[in-house]
Every structure is written in C-alpha cells, then in structure tokens.
Design an enzyme around this catalytic site. Structure first.
Site, PDB file in Angstrom:
ATOM      1  CG  PHE A  18      -1.655  -1.114   1.550  1.00  0.00           C
ATOM      2  CD1 PHE A  18      -1.441  -2.280   2.132  1.00  0.00           C
ATOM      3  CD2 PHE A  18      -3.041  -0.962   1.000  1.00  0.00           C
ATOM      4  CE1 PHE A  18      -2.271  -3.272   2.277  1.00  0.00           C
ATOM      5  CE2 PHE A  18      -4.113  -1.993   1.367  1.00  0.00           C
ATOM      6  CZ  PHE A  18      -3.602  -3.178   2.058  1.00  0.00           C
ATOM      7  CG  ASP A  19       0.859   5.865  -1.658  1.00  0.00           C
ATOM      8  OD1 ASP A  19       0.215   6.897  -2.167  1.00  0.00           O
ATOM      9  OD2 ASP A  19       2.013   6.233  -0.995  1.00  0.00           O
TER      10      ASP A  19
END
Lengths: 284, 371
Positions: free
Chosen positions: B217-218
């Site tokens: 995930f960012d």
C-alpha cells in the site's frame, strides 16, 4: 354459472392472441389504507408500478404497428366484500388499461383463472401462488417496489418490467433438495413451479425478442440462490435451450437474496417454494 | 455506446429443446460434465468447502472479469463493432477459457490463504470470498464459468448486472475490496465508502510467490486520507515537513484502503493465534514517499493508533517506487498517483490505481522526480 368476470367498459378488449396476466389487486391498490377516502379512489399500492410497466410494453409494441400479441390484464380480487366498486372506480380513475375484473373467493379463484385461459397469475401472497401452481395455473409472486415511486411529470418513463426467474428451479436436481432436508410440501411447489416454467419462459422469451438489448421495457433476470456455479450454468443453458434471452444473472451460492433483490427490484418473481425470507445455507 | 443498437434482439439461436442448433456445442447440459474439467481438484474442493460463507463474516473481494482475466480482444470488439458482435463473439468462444488478467495472481494467492485458513479453522466463515462482479450481459456467463473452471478458481458467486451499475450490488455483498478496469465505477465505489482500485493490463509481469499473499500500500490518500498530500501539492515540500512535524502525534484520518488492511490484519491474527506468525501466508507492506527520519513517524503512529500492524514499512524519501516494488514482488500495489502506478507497472509490478484525493485534481508535474 355465476359470472364473476366483469368487463371494464373504459378499455378496448383485447384479441384472443393476447398474453393474459391475472394480477391480484392487493398491491396494485392499497386496500388496507387507514386514511378515510372521501372519493371512491383507493390509494396506489406497493406494486402499482407493475401496471405502468406492462402498459409501457404494450405502448411500445403498439407503436411498432406489428401484430405482436400484447399483454392483457385482468384484476383479480379475492374476498373483497363491498370494495368491488371501489376497485372498478379506482381502475378507471387512474386510467389503468385493465380489460377485465374477476371477483371471487379464495376457494374458487383458481377455477375462475382456469376459465380465463390465463397465461400467468400474480399475487403478493405466497399461499395464493402456491395454491395456483399446484392446481396447474402458472403463477408467480408480484413484488412490492421499494424504490421511491416517482410522481407527476417524472412518472413518464416507467422502470422496465423486471422478471426474475429461479435458477434453482431450472438447474437444481431434486435429489439435492431432498438431501438438504426440504419438506415434501416445499418440493411439491418446486415441482409445480418447474412444470409451468417452460411455458412461462416461452411467453416472456417471445416478448423479450421484440425489444433491443438496451432500453428494453422488459428485462429478464435469472438468479440461483442455493445452487453452485455449475448448477447456475445449467440454468443458463436451460434458458438458452428455451430461446429465452436473459439480461441479468446472479449466482448467490447461499448468500442472502434480500439485499440483492433490493437492487434488482423485480416486479415478477418466480416462486419455487424453497424459502420465504430467511437465509438458507447453500447446498454443499 | 454507439447509436446503432438494434431495435430487436437477434433471432434465437436454438429453439425447442436442443441447445446446439446454431451455437457451437461446447457445453453439455448436464452439470456433471461441466465440472469434469476440474475433476482433479473437485474432491479437494468438496472437502474444503463445507458451506459458502455468509458475506457479512468473510472478506469479500469483488473482481471484474476484465481484470481477473484478459479481455482486451473482446473489449476492442465491443468498442469497434458494438454490443451484438461482442456478445456473439463471446458465445462463439465460450469453450475457450480466457487468459489470466492482472488480478489473477492476486486472486490465486488469496485462494492459497483460504486453503491454509481452512486447514486451521475448518468451520470458520472468516475467509476470503471472491465474487465475480460485472455489468456484462448474462450471455457472457458461460464463458466466465468455463474460464473459472479451467483455472480451478473457487469462485461461486457471480453478479452479472446486464448493463446496470454494479455499485448497489457491491454493498449488497458487503464488499471489502472492488477491483475493476473501469475508473468511473471505481470512483463511484470509493464515493460509497468501498475500497476500490482500477487495474490495467500488463505487458511484463514479474513472477510472484504462490504461497504467500503480498499486498503493498501507498500511505497518503490510500491508507491515510489526503490531508498531508494536499499540503504538499498546494504549498510545497517544506510546508509539508513543517505540518507533519507539528502534527507528528496526531493520527491522520483514514483513507479508502484502511478497511482492507484491517481485514487482512484480522486474518493474519488467525494464523498468529495458531502459532504461525513466521509462516503466515499474508504479508503487508507500506511503500511511501515519506522519509523514515521525519514524516514517516506520523504514518507509523497513525497505524499504531488504529491498532493495525504492517509487516514492512519502506520509506523512500521521494525516491521512485518501481525498484523497491520489484524487490518485494507484491501481488498487488495500491497507489493514488498514476505516476507511481505506471512506474511500478513498467518494472513488472501489478499496480492498482486508487482514484482518491487531491492527486486526481493536481497530477504530478513531470519535472519533480525522475522515474
């Protein structure tokens, strides 16, 4: 013989080739309304838009000037006792294209239906539908519309008549239902539904063919609740074999169908006797 | 769509009983024959599948067939020749399974996790459930079923809305994550509070592990909301650092994919509970442009305040994400900026775009960073 079929003089009677749908007036009108009516007009019921959807189909067919058979509506009322004139006057008030009224009792309504050569009987009551099916009258559930109904000018375009067929009736083998513990009365209705389904599918299929892929005033939906994906595949193949074009298809594999039904908003729902509203786990 | 939709449906291909009049006869009508292609695994399926889980209890992933499989050819036919030719093509090629799409490795890995979960908790409904969600017409259904059978995928729930928006159905199925090729639908899903991301076809795909599901995930505008990103984009890097330093102890608000990370965390804990922390087949990664020394603190503190763990946090301090992702080899990487999604894809990582927040209105200027 006691004639309990009354002709609606406000409406042109249809030819014998029309597709006859007898629909219970409970749901079309609100017969239990507490609000005292000064006039003779009943409030609209939760399934009122069904009539509008049927009329939209008839209008589109008539506009094509072809000789395709239209839908012919009969309004059925069981055990009305005194509200009969209100049903007739309400029908005329709303300008509904209902050609005949059938006033009968819950004991003899199936005989009256058989006398009218009905192609399909619709009621919101599962008991009525079950009784009709077991006496050989093709029948299905009329569904309440839970989406807010548009009024006035916005009412111009009715939402398409949505027919929901049971993928379980079409694709599930009976042995599986027996294994899963469904009762004999339930199986009887299941069998009766299966018997009338092919004819009904033919009627709906033919009607569906009159319209294009998009913007059709009639939509056919197939839903399997209990069956696996392979049984759902079997149902899709059965539909194809009947020449029935299915627009939407769902395989729930045991998921609760109520939330999905809310999205689909069917008008007509095939009753297969397997469950009412409670969740049922899928068959393994 | 184009205005040449036919006024009437084409005549029925087969009437009265026989289903083989004009259609190629790929599928016999008997269910037993349909499942024979998965006969090797059908026994295992029957054992491991007691009953289908209640959508309320499981982690539901709704996936479009356009990202689970590769439907580029079919899509082109639809766009160039219209609906009827598209449907005819699909039906004619019904027996031909579709090729895998960008979401395929992710879904396969999800199923591996399910098998491990069922070994440890045979009666639990807390597993992944994959639903095939599409606004495709029901005529495509048989090809999809054949394709699912071909790859032995455990997908039993199908939702084909025949042109209607699938958004209402996502809610009906208690969807935890929606993956689609259609950015508009993804945006609508996000607006309804459903974690969603757009996926794209890939030319080059790095091999990913089969026995460990890796999800990357960012941070900003994906796990966290876009508060800080807004500062960065409108007021610059220095203001961003100042802001983050001042608010280091104040948790960020949640972003669209926080719920999915949470769902993954719940499943991870089920492995830990059985003493399988080291062998846990789910691994999560934070891959952020924040710096470890400064702005990264707030990210970690936020996760902690949510009671969420992340297995690896990679603070790139603005460096490109592609090379790092290539090392991690995640099955999927979520980012709100197309710049990063494209950079990752170029290096073979399956990256999904989360069209959320300020980055959609103020896309990255090309001069800021090299790829």
């Amino acid at each position: 013989m006691e004639s309990n079929i009354i002709i609606n003089t406000d409406v042109v009677q249809m030819s014998a080739s029309a597709i006859v749908i007898a629909v219970s007036c409970h749901g079309i009108f609100d017969l239990n309304s507490d609000t005292p009516t000064e006039s003779d007009t009943l409030p609209k019921g939760v399934a009122f838009s069904f009539i509008k959807a049927i009329q939209a189909i008839n209008e589109k067919l008539a506009a094509k000037n072809s000789h395709d058979p239209l839908f012919d509506l009969i309004l059925v009322a069981n055990d009305l006792q005194g509200n009969q004139s209100k049903v007739v006057s309400s029908t005329k008030h709303y300008g509904l294209q209902i050609s005949r009224f059938c006033f009968c009792t819950s004991e003899d309504f199936t005989q009256s239906l058989q006398a009218t050569n009905v192609n399909l009987y619709l009621s919101m009551e599962t008991s009525d539908v079950g009784k009709a099916l077991q006496e050989g009258v093709p029948a299905a559930l009329l569904c309440p519309q839970t989406r807010p109904q548009l009024e006035g000018d916005e009412e111009q375009v009715a939402s398409p008549l949505t027919v929901l067929l049971s993928g379980d009736v079409m694709g599930l083998p009976e042995e599986k239902l027996l294994e899963a513990g469904f009762s004999q009365p339930q199986l009887q209705i299941f069998r009766a539904a299966k018997a009338s389904m092919a004819d009904f599918a033919a009627v709906i299929g033919e009607m569906r063919r009159h319209f294009g892929r998009e913007d059709s005033p009639l939509r056919v939906t197939l839903m399997s609740v209990l069956g696996s994906r392979d049984e759902w595949a079997s149902a899709l193949l059965t539909a194809r074999g009947w020449g029935l074009e299915v627009d939407e298809a769902y395989c729930l594999a045991g998921a609760s169908r109520e939330p999905v039904l809310k999205c689909i908003q069917p008008h007509i729902l095939c009753y297969d006797g397997l469950y009412n509203v409670t969740e049922v786990p899928a068959l393994s | 769509m184009s205005g040449n939709s036919t006024a009437r449906l084409p005549p029925p291909a087969a009437i009265s009983g026989s289903s083989t009049a004009r259609l190629p006869a790929p599928l016999p009508a008997a269910p037993a024959a349909i499942s024979s292609s998965s006969s090797v695994h059908s026994a295992r399926r029957a054992e491991t599948r007691s009953k289908f889980p209640n959508p309320k209890n499981c982690v539901t992933i709704a996936v479009s067939p356009r990202v689970l499989f590769n439907m580029d050819v079919e899509r082109l036919i639809y766009e160039q020749k219209g609906m009827e030719d598209y449907l005819t093509y699909q039906v004619e090629h019904e027996a031909e399974p579709l090729k895998p799409g960008p979401a395929y490795p992710f879904i396969k890995a999800v199923e591996e996790v399910n098998m491990r979960l069922r070994e440890l908790y045979p009666d639990s409904e807390e597993v992944f459930d994959v639903v095939l969600m599409t606004n495709n017409h029901a005529n495509v259904g048989l090809r999809l079923i054949n394709s699912v059978n071909h790859y032995n995928l455990f997908i039993e729930r199908f939702c084909m809305t025949g042109g209607n928006s699938p958004i209402g159905y996502l809610k009906a199925y208690h969807t935890n994550l929606y993956l689609s090729a259609d950015a508009i639908k993804v945006r609508e899903a996000l607006d309804e509070g459903i974690a969603a991301a757009t996926m794209f076809s890939l030319d080059k795909v790095t091999e990913v592990p089969e026995t460990e599901l890796r999800v990357a995930f960012d941070g900003d505008a994906v796990l966290f909301d876009d508060e800080s990103e807004r500062i960065f984009k409108t007021q610059g890097l220095d203001k961003f650092f100042e802001h983050e330093r001042a608010l280091a102890d104040k948790p960020l608000d949640h972003g669209p994919l926080k719920g999915f990370l949470e769902a993954l965390g719940k499943l991870q804990k089920k492995f830990y509970a059985k003493g399988q922390r080291l062998e846990c087949p789910i691994r999560t990664y934070l891959v952020t442009a924040r710096s470890a020394a400064s702005s990264g603190t707030r990210a970690l503190k936020t996760l902690r305040s949510w009671g969420l763990e992340i297995d690896e946090a990679l603070f790139l301090a603005g460096a490109p994400k592609g090379p790092m992702l290539e090392k991690i080899r995640p099955h999927i990487f979520f980012d709100d900026q197309m710049f990063h999604v494209q950079g990752a894809s170029r290096m073979g990582t399956v990256a999904a775009h989360v069209p959320y927040g300020i980055a959609q209105r103020l896309p990255r200027k090309p001069s800021v960073c090299n790829t």
